[in-house]
Design an enzyme around this catalytic site. Structure first.
Site, PDB file in Angstrom:
ATOM      1  N   HIS A  45      22.103   3.242 -48.649  1.00 49.90           N
ATOM      2  CA  HIS A  45      22.229   1.939 -47.995  1.00 49.90           C
ATOM      3  C   HIS A  45      22.139   2.041 -46.469  1.00 49.90           C
ATOM      4  O   HIS A  45      22.744   2.945 -45.874  1.00 49.90           O
ATOM      5  CB  HIS A  45      23.580   1.302 -48.321  1.00 49.90           C
ATOM      6  CG  HIS A  45      23.840   1.071 -49.778  1.00 49.90           C
ATOM      7  ND1 HIS A  45      22.972   0.390 -50.596  1.00 49.90           N
ATOM      8  CD2 HIS A  45      24.904   1.408 -50.562  1.00 49.90           C
ATOM      9  CE1 HIS A  45      23.491   0.326 -51.815  1.00 49.90           C
ATOM     10  NE2 HIS A  45      24.648   0.939 -51.832  1.00 49.90           N
TER      11      HIS A  45
ATOM     12  N   ASP B 167      22.064   6.544 -54.162  1.00 45.69           N
ATOM     13  CA  ASP B 167      22.390   5.259 -53.556  1.00 45.69           C
ATOM     14  C   ASP B 167      22.223   5.462 -52.042  1.00 45.69           C
ATOM     15  O   ASP B 167      22.757   6.425 -51.479  1.00 45.69           O
ATOM     16  CB  ASP B 167      23.857   4.930 -53.915  1.00 45.69           C
ATOM     17  CG  ASP B 167      24.152   3.455 -54.039  1.00 45.69           C
ATOM     18  OD1 ASP B 167      23.274   2.696 -54.485  1.00 45.69           O
ATOM     19  OD2 ASP B 167      25.294   3.057 -53.702  1.00 45.69           O
TER      20      ASP B 167
ATOM     21  N   ASP C 125      23.330   8.929 -59.108  1.00 44.59           N
ATOM     22  CA  ASP C 125      24.257   8.802 -57.961  1.00 44.59           C
ATOM     23  C   ASP C 125      25.409   9.815 -57.936  1.00 44.59           C
ATOM     24  O   ASP C 125      26.567   9.424 -57.736  1.00 44.59           O
ATOM     25  CB  ASP C 125      24.822   7.369 -57.901  1.00 44.59           C
ATOM     26  CG  ASP C 125      23.735   6.302 -57.737  1.00 44.59           C
ATOM     27  OD1 ASP C 125      22.547   6.652 -57.676  1.00 44.59           O
ATOM     28  OD2 ASP C 125      24.089   5.103 -57.706  1.00 44.59           O
TER      29      ASP C 125
ATOM     30  N   HIS D  18      29.746   2.531 -48.255  1.00 44.71           N
ATOM     31  CA  HIS D  18      29.525   3.797 -48.970  1.00 44.71           C
ATOM     32  C   HIS D  18      28.048   4.184 -48.912  1.00 44.71           C
ATOM     33  O   HIS D  18      27.181   3.330 -48.741  1.00 44.71           O
ATOM     34  CB  HIS D  18      29.964   3.659 -50.441  1.00 44.71           C
ATOM     35  CG  HIS D  18      29.133   2.676 -51.205  1.00 44.71           C
ATOM     36  ND1 HIS D  18      29.349   1.318 -51.155  1.00 44.71           N
ATOM     37  CD2 HIS D  18      28.052   2.843 -52.012  1.00 44.71           C
ATOM     38  CE1 HIS D  18      28.449   0.693 -51.899  1.00 44.71           C
ATOM     39  NE2 HIS D  18      27.643   1.594 -52.431  1.00 44.71           N
TER      40      HIS D  18
ATOM     41  N   LYS E 236      17.582   4.276 -53.752  1.00 45.76           N
ATOM     42  CA  LYS E 236      17.653   2.849 -54.076  1.00 45.76           C
ATOM     43  C   LYS E 236      18.745   2.201 -53.247  1.00 45.76           C
ATOM     44  O   LYS E 236      19.652   2.885 -52.780  1.00 45.76           O
ATOM     45  CB  LYS E 236      17.933   2.664 -55.579  1.00 45.76           C
ATOM     46  CG  LYS E 236      19.268   3.258 -55.988  1.00 45.76           C
ATOM     47  CD  LYS E 236      19.497   3.164 -57.475  1.00 45.76           C
ATOM     48  CE  LYS E 236      20.807   3.784 -57.874  1.00 45.76           C
ATOM     49  NZ  LYS E 236      22.005   3.123 -57.314  1.00 45.76           N
TER      50      LYS E 236
ATOM     51  N   CYS F  48      26.038   1.653 -61.989  1.00 44.85           N
ATOM     52  CA  CYS F  48      24.656   2.138 -61.884  1.00 44.85           C
ATOM     53  C   CYS F  48      24.139   2.786 -63.167  1.00 44.85           C
ATOM     54  O   CYS F  48      22.968   2.616 -63.511  1.00 44.85           O
ATOM     55  CB  CYS F  48      24.520   3.052 -60.675  1.00 44.85           C
ATOM     56  SG  CYS F  48      24.695   2.099 -59.134  1.00 44.85           S
TER      57      CYS F  48
HETATM   58  C1  VGL Z   1      27.444   2.130 -57.489  1.00 41.30           C
HETATM   59  C2  VGL Z   1      28.739   0.402 -56.720  1.00 41.30           C
HETATM   60  C3  VGL Z   1      27.985   0.314 -55.571  1.00 41.30           C
HETATM   61  C4  VGL Z   1      27.173   3.130 -58.557  1.00 41.30           C
HETATM   62  C5  VGL Z   1      26.670   2.040 -56.341  1.00 41.30           C
HETATM   63  O1  VGL Z   1      26.515   4.160 -58.289  1.00 41.30           O
HETATM   64  O2  VGL Z   1      27.637   2.893 -59.707  1.00 41.30           O
HETATM   65  N1  VGL Z   1      28.460   1.299 -57.666  1.00 41.30           N
HETATM   66  N2  VGL Z   1      26.947   1.143 -55.395  1.00 41.30           N
HETATM   67 ZN    ZN Z   2      25.961   1.170 -53.533  1.00 42.31          ZN
END
Ligand code: VGL
Ligand code: ZN
Length: 201
Positions: free
Chosen positions: A52, A50, A12, A85, A110, A155
């Site tokens: 979403h 990440d 990420d 995010h 993901k 993550c």
């Molecule tokens: C993450 C919070 C929400 C991460 C991703 O990449 O650590 N943390 N989504």
């Molecule tokens: Zn996230």
């Protein structure tokens, strides 16, 4: 050069987790150069992203009245409600421009199912829905993993613990990670990583 059975997974490294992003991790962009350098020593590189949908249930904005960073209950257990995010297709979801994505063999997305979050690169937060990464790595003959990226305590930690549970030899390069550190979550994650048999460097 690391042997062919040892892959680097960069978690990420996206704009929203870097300074100026929607869920900025302090000093998050410091991992970019470190990961580019590390990647030069690996024959296999996997990047995770990440990813979403706007109506994702991990966003506080989709729970009327809820504050970002508060906790809610999901069918699979407690879930932190995050600022919106890494929305699919947004600038925030793109990799940091400094990250060298050319050497990546696989980019794994993901967190795209609206009703379930996915911190780990292996399993979603219900701990049963697979992302497919384990199958990919098995078919590639990968047995050892080094992990780096964002965020250490979410993550990266979830991915490393799942990987250890799946039988990989796992190292986390803390020098190429940065943490969110929500209410002691970094200390908790470091303890859990050690207990899981993950090597911390
Ligand atoms: C993450 C919070 C929400 C991460 C991703 O990449 O650590 N943390 N989504
Ligand atoms: Zn996230």
């Amino acid at each position: 050069m690391n042997p062919a059975h040892h892959a680097l997974i960069a978690i990420d490294v996206q704009n929203d987790f870097c300074p100026g992003g929607a869920l900025a991790v302090t000093d998050g962009d410091a991992v970019v150069g470190a990961i580019n350098s590390l990647a030069a020593g690996f024959k296999t590189l996997v990047l995770t992203q990440d990813w979403h949908p706007a109506d994702h249930l991990s966003f506080a904005a989709n729970h009327p009245g809820a504050d970002p960073f508060s906790l809610t209950q999901m069918p699979y257990g407690p879930q932190v409600l995050w600022p919106t995010h890494c929305v699919q297709g947004s600038k925030g979801a793109q990799f940091h421009t400094g990250l060298n994505t050319d050497p990546a063999d696989l980019i794994l997305r993901k967190g795209f199912r609206p009703r379930i979050d996915s911190y780990s690169a292996f399993f979603e937060n219900d701990k049963t829905t697979p992302t497919g990464l384990h199958g990919y790595l098995q078919e590639r003959g990968i047995r050892e993993l080094t992990l780096a990226g964002l965020a250490t305590d979410f993550c990266v930690a979830y991915s490393a613990i799942d990987a250890a549970r799946l039988g990989y030899g796992v190292t986390v390069r803390l020098d190429a990670c940065r943490a969110i550190d929500l209410d002691g979550s970094l200390d908790a994650a470091l303890t859990d990583l050690s207990k899981a048999g993950v090597t911390l460097v």
